[in-house]
Scaffold this active site. Structure first.
Site, PDB file in Angstrom:
ATOM      1  CG  HIS A  94      39.719  45.079  45.638  1.00  0.00           C
ATOM      2  ND1 HIS A  94      40.420  44.866  44.554  1.00  0.00           N
ATOM      3  CD2 HIS A  94      38.642  44.088  45.469  1.00  0.00           C
ATOM      4  CE1 HIS A  94      40.066  43.921  43.854  1.00  0.00           C
ATOM      5  NE2 HIS A  94      38.919  43.403  44.295  1.00  0.00           N
TER       6      HIS A  94
ATOM      7  CG  ASP B  65      39.942  40.048  44.380  1.00  0.00           C
ATOM      8  OD1 ASP B  65      40.313  38.966  44.996  1.00  0.00           O
ATOM      9  OD2 ASP B  65      38.705  40.379  44.134  1.00  0.00           O
TER      10      ASP B  65
END
Ligand code: ZN
Length: 1006
Positions: A36, A151
């Site tokens: 990420h 996210d």
């Protein structure tokens, strides 16, 4: 953690998989390696490239090349492109091409960033996806088919629709309310078919997977160390490194894994377990990651009878193909979103709707400038066969702003949840992108090379010293409708003359500027056809001219009403002053200097309406439990009035009447902390003038705030709304938001994002708020709507202080909100078009009058582009892609000649049209509309061919076949069988409610 609901799963599995084959492992675990990579959070893009991004791609490509079974998914294209263009060697590029071709390196989502879903406009979401997809298709011939929105802080119902239109087969989200996720886990409801749009329904449904409570991180399985940034905080925000996998340590790893897999499997209806492997900034040393996991995987697969599951490296595509093959009848979810988002009972992530309000405003201003620049450039290139302007240079300016606007959609950018220096980076990228496009626009209106351009737009200052000069104002309407509106220029003196193209004086009004005492606002009434220009000459009037007959703008005078105290104790409503235009009468109360009521004249309905600035006091003490920050809204109680006195002025004129209300924090303050500037226009009563008449334009001034304050503007009415609010998803569609009582945090959990509009209503009337940028919005009482405008928080969390993630925002902001009031049928018809009129106001550009007369493309014979009122021109641009629209031909070119530098195709125009209305919203405007593109676009040239494409342009829609999934909903039709397919390449298109249709248009060479 104890596996929950395991017994029912075993029973179910027993039913689904005959017990006769005990040697087959029951569960198949898909280990999906990923990293990420926030495109700016605590560190800038450049710092992140240095600290880990480069290492991630270098080492992952190496490790994947070494072992066939390994996989990786790549998400954020901004980073990948920076690596590809600036770091990757030819050898690495060859390896990547090979890995992509074999499906071992998979691009998911494919946008420049993982965009926020709460406070972004869907135009910008599409832009950032289009930028990434265009690059991937051009470079590899691939088109992402799965999303990875793991996210963003809450999930919007716009996203599933857009992803379906882009050709995706499945969608992943993660952050939804903790209590809802828990319930969905228990009931095995984390996977469903999402019909994000009420009107499009099954036509654009998408299979959606909500990540379980473990989210996208796999704690305990990270061996690659930490990214080293200059000044990395050692405070637990970064993951710890694991001990390597050895004979001694492997039992611990497999025990952890077994528990995790069994727990997760119990929450899903199929035996396929999605096991995201990675977290923030991981895989920067993939040569430590993969070999360790290889050992665990081999051990498990050699002992499946013990573990009862098998493991494999997988891409998202591998996982979803397995789920798809299961033939489960999936539950259907309607158009409701997953906003707001609470991570637990004390943390409602609704503060970020208003964090860094100034950046939110800049992001949207940049986006609307880009919108105007795109169509101006397209028009210029198509209509000027031998332009003085180099199209490649023009494209470069647009490209820079496309990237900057894409970048700021990241879920730690426009959200205001980043460190200070990262915010500076976003601002710098946006500002320099805007500057480039302004220079381009100036060059276009002058039809000359950029070096000689004025390079300014919107901002306008006429100085008396510039005599005998004056200025030409060139005004461009970027919408594909005729617009009647009032533009405002700033001049240094009240005596001016303003004339149009044919030398006739135009209706105008001059008044003292509200915040610059020495300057004047020059209001000009203008009517501009779609994608067209108007030209005005503005000259300072010399004293010798003053007794000539030539009419000059009316100079409006201000009537001031002295300060009234908040606690005046007297009666209200006994001393009203009306401000009138053809649509409304606004009554102001001279006892309070506040708005008292608004009369909508057509329906003859009067609504009591008062507006007050108030503040929530934020809890910011780290040591006293949950506290407010950039993400979280955590007020200590009810909102309190934030002023003691208010002064009012009314500026009356023939074109505009302005009401100025200054709110003073203390009775004797010299400067107001808050202000409302309301405008009513006295425009013509033509159909174009209806929008102008039917709105109360408001601009607020807010700040600087005191410490730990959150400022709102609360509008209280006598509408019997039952505490129900409506607010939008990304400017695309509305959601109904009934007030809910919670055990904890009720104020904060009843806040929602307002990207473009919100409304409250009763049987009589509806009050609509249209906004230029994102804010928070809530209804905390019957008949009330409040907008969270600005936040200033200084909490004492050491980690946040170290990371410079403190919201000590001392700025003064100037948000713009337009109010519409009237019966539902009236406001429902006007809302979308008025919202667009606010979003895409005409662009004003100035030129010195001492130069030769305008001769740019703006002054050429122009033919307007006009669409029907329910269809919006969402984009008209020349993307500059180099690939062939024919997929087979494009792949052949890619195989043949990788080094070949193809040229940008300047004759291929990207056109996107959107039907603005829901199926049953308006008896007339909700009808399907047939548009003849050839005749609508006649003003830009002669259309040779029309090709319908997917949302981001990479598919020819006739070749795009999305997966179909079984659903439990038997009543609904599947696919778009109810609508006729678009005629291939034909100029006639029928657009149905809420449809977004994308085309490549080829124009004839001039
Ligand atoms: Zn993130």
């Amino acid at each position: 953690m104890e596996p929950r609901g395991w017994l029912p799963l075993l029973l179910q599995l027993g039913l689904m998989w005959p017990l006769g084959a005990p040697s087959e492992p029951r569960l198949r675990v898909f280990v999906v390696p990923h990293s990420h990579m926030d495109v700016g959070w605590l560190h800038t893009v450049q710092e992140s490239m240095q600290a880990y991004v480069t290492n991630v791609y270098n080492s992952v490509v190496e490790e994947l090349t070494l072992e066939k079974k390994r996989r990786f998914i790549a998400v954020e294209q901004e980073y990948f492109r920076l690596w590809w263009d600036g770091v990757a060697s030819d050898r690495q590029k060859g390896q990547v091409r090979q890995l992509v071709a074999e499906g071992r390196l998979e691009f998911v989502l494919g946008g420049q960033v993982m965009h926020d879903e709460a406070v972004t406009h869907f135009d910008d979401q599409i832009l950032q996806l289009t930028e990434g997809h265009g690059f991937l298709y051009e470079t590899f011939g691939v088109r992402p088919q799965f999303s990875w929105q793991v996210d963003p802080f809450g999930a919007s119902a716009t996203t599933p629709t857009l992803f379906a239109l882009a050709g995706f087969n499945a969608h992943i989200i993660s952050r939804i309310d903790y209590d809802l996720k828990e319930a969905m886990q228990d009931n095995q409801e984390l996977q469903f078919m999402w019909r994000g749009s009420r009107s499009l329904s099954a036509q654009q449904e998408i299979f959606t997977h909500v990540l379980d409570q473990f989210g996208y991180c796999s704690e305990g399985f990270n061996w690659d160390g930490e990214a080293i940034f200059p000044g990395t905080p050692l405070n637990g925000m970064y993951l710890q490194v694991q001990i390597p996998v050895t004979e001694d340590s492997i039992p611990n790893f497999t025990r952890l894994l077994l528990n995790n897999v069994l727990t997760r499997a119990s929450w899903f209806r199929t035996p396929h377990v999605l096991w995201p492997w990675g977290c923030d900034r991981e895989f920067l040393n993939a040569s430590l990651q993969f070999p360790n996991m290889d050992i665990i995987m081999e051990h498990v697969n050699n002992n499946t009878s013990e573990f009862n599951f098998s493991m494999e490296y997988a891409t998202l595509g591998d996982y979803f193909r397995a789920v798809h093959s299961d033939q489960v009848a999936w539950q259907v979810r309607g158009h409701h979103d997953f906003l707001p988002y609470s991570s637990d009972m004390h943390h409602a992530w609704t503060g970020f709707y208003a964090s860094r309000s100034g950046l939110k405003a800049l992001a949207r201003r940049a986006s609307t400038l880009l919108y105007a620049g795109e169509s101006m450039f397209t028009r210029h290139v198509l209509l000027a066969p031998h332009p003085n302007l180099d199209p490649a240079w023009g494209l470069q300016q647009l490209q820079q702003l496309r990237w900057a606007v894409s970048e700021v959609q990241h879920h730690d950018a426009i959200t205001g949840t980043h460190a200070l220096k990262v915010g500076d980076m976003f601002v710098e990228h946006l500002s320099s992108g805007m500057q480039g496009v302004q220079t381009l626009m100036a060059s276009i209106i002058q039809d000359r090379s950029p070096a000689h351009s004025v390079g300014r737009s919107r901002a306008c200052s006429l100085s008396a010293g510039s005599e005998p000069g004056g200025r030409f104002a060139v005004v461009y309407n970027p919408l594909a409708w005729t617009v009647t509106t009032i533009i405002t220029l700033t001049v240094d003196f009240p005596s001016v003359s303003i004339t149009d193209e044919s030398g006739r004086p135009v209706p105008a009004q001059v008044q003292r500027s509200k915040e610059m005492p020495s300057a004047y606002d020059l209001h000009v009434l203008t009517t501009i056809p779609g994608l067209s220009y108007r030209h005005y000459s503005i000259r300072p009037r010399r004293s010798s001219q003053e007794d000539t007959e030539e009419p000059e703008p009316f100079v409006a005078k201000t009537t001031w009403f002295g300060r009234r105290l908040r606690r005046h104790g007297g009666r209200v409503g006994g001393n009203l002053v009306p401000v009138v235009n053809d649509c409304y009468i606004v009554f102001l109360d001279l006892d309070t200097n506040l708005m008292h009521s608004v009369w909508e004249r057509r329906s003859n309905q009067k609504v009591h309406m008062t507006q007050r600035f108030m503040e929530y006091h934020a809890i910011t003490d780290f040591s006293k439990g949950p506290f407010a920050d950039n993400y979280v809204f955590r007020p200590s109680g009810r909102a309190e009035p934030a002023w003691e006195a208010v002064r009012m002025g009314i500026v009356a004129g023939p074109l505009v009447t302005e009401i100025r209300q200054d709110f003073y924090r203390e009775v004797n303050d010299r400067e107001p902390t808050f202000a409302i500037y309301s405008r009513l226009a006295h425009g013509p009563q033509s159909s174009d003038g209806e929008l102008l008449c039917h709105r109360i334009e408001q601009e607020y001034r807010v700040g600087p705030l005191e410490l730990d304050r959150e400022a709102i503007l609360r509008t209280s009415t006598d509408l019997n709304t039952g505490w129900v609010l409506y607010s939008d998803n990304n400017g695309y569609q509305m959601q109904r938001r009934p007030y809910r009582n919670y055990t904890n945090n009720t104020n904060a959990r009843n806040y929602y994002p307002m990207v473009q509009s919100a409304f409250i209503q009763d049987r009589r009337s509806r009050l609509v708020l249209l906004s230029e940028q994102a804010h928070g919005v809530s209804s905390q009482g019957n008949g009330q709507v409040e907008v969270l405008l600005h936040r200033r928080l200084v909490n004492n969390d050491p980690a946040k202080i170290f990371a410079d993630l403190i919201l000590n925002d001392t700025s003064v902001i100037h948000p713009v909100v337009w109010l519409l009031l009237g019966p539902r049928n009236l406001t429902s018809g006007l809302r979308q078009r008025s919202g667009l009129a606010l979003q895409h106001r005409p662009v004003v550009m100035l030129r010195e009058m001492s130069e030769i007369a305008p001769r740019g493309s703006g002054s050429r014979q122009q033919e307007a582009v006009t669409l029907p009122p329910s269809v919006h021109l969402q984009i008209l641009s020349i993307p500059g892609w180099k690939y062939s629209s024919n997929h087979t031909e494009h792949l052949r070119t890619l195989r043949k000649d990788r080094k070949h530098k193809a040229k940008a195709d300047l004759r291929r125009v990207l056109l996107r049209l959107q039907h603005l209305y829901e199926v049953d919203q308006d008896p007339v405007l909700s009808q399907p509309v047939t548009v003849n593109l050839q005749s609508v676009l006649r003003g830009l040239g002669s259309v040779v061919s029309v090709e319908e494409r997917s949302l981001t342009g990479t598919w020819n829609v006739s070749e795009m076949h999305r997966w179909t999934w079984s659903t439990q909903d038997l009543h609904h039709h599947r696919g778009n069988s109810s609508q006729p397919p678009p005629p291939p390449g034909g100029p006639e298109v029928t657009i149905y409610p809420k449809e977004i249709r994308t085309f490549f248009i080829h124009f004839q060479e001039q």
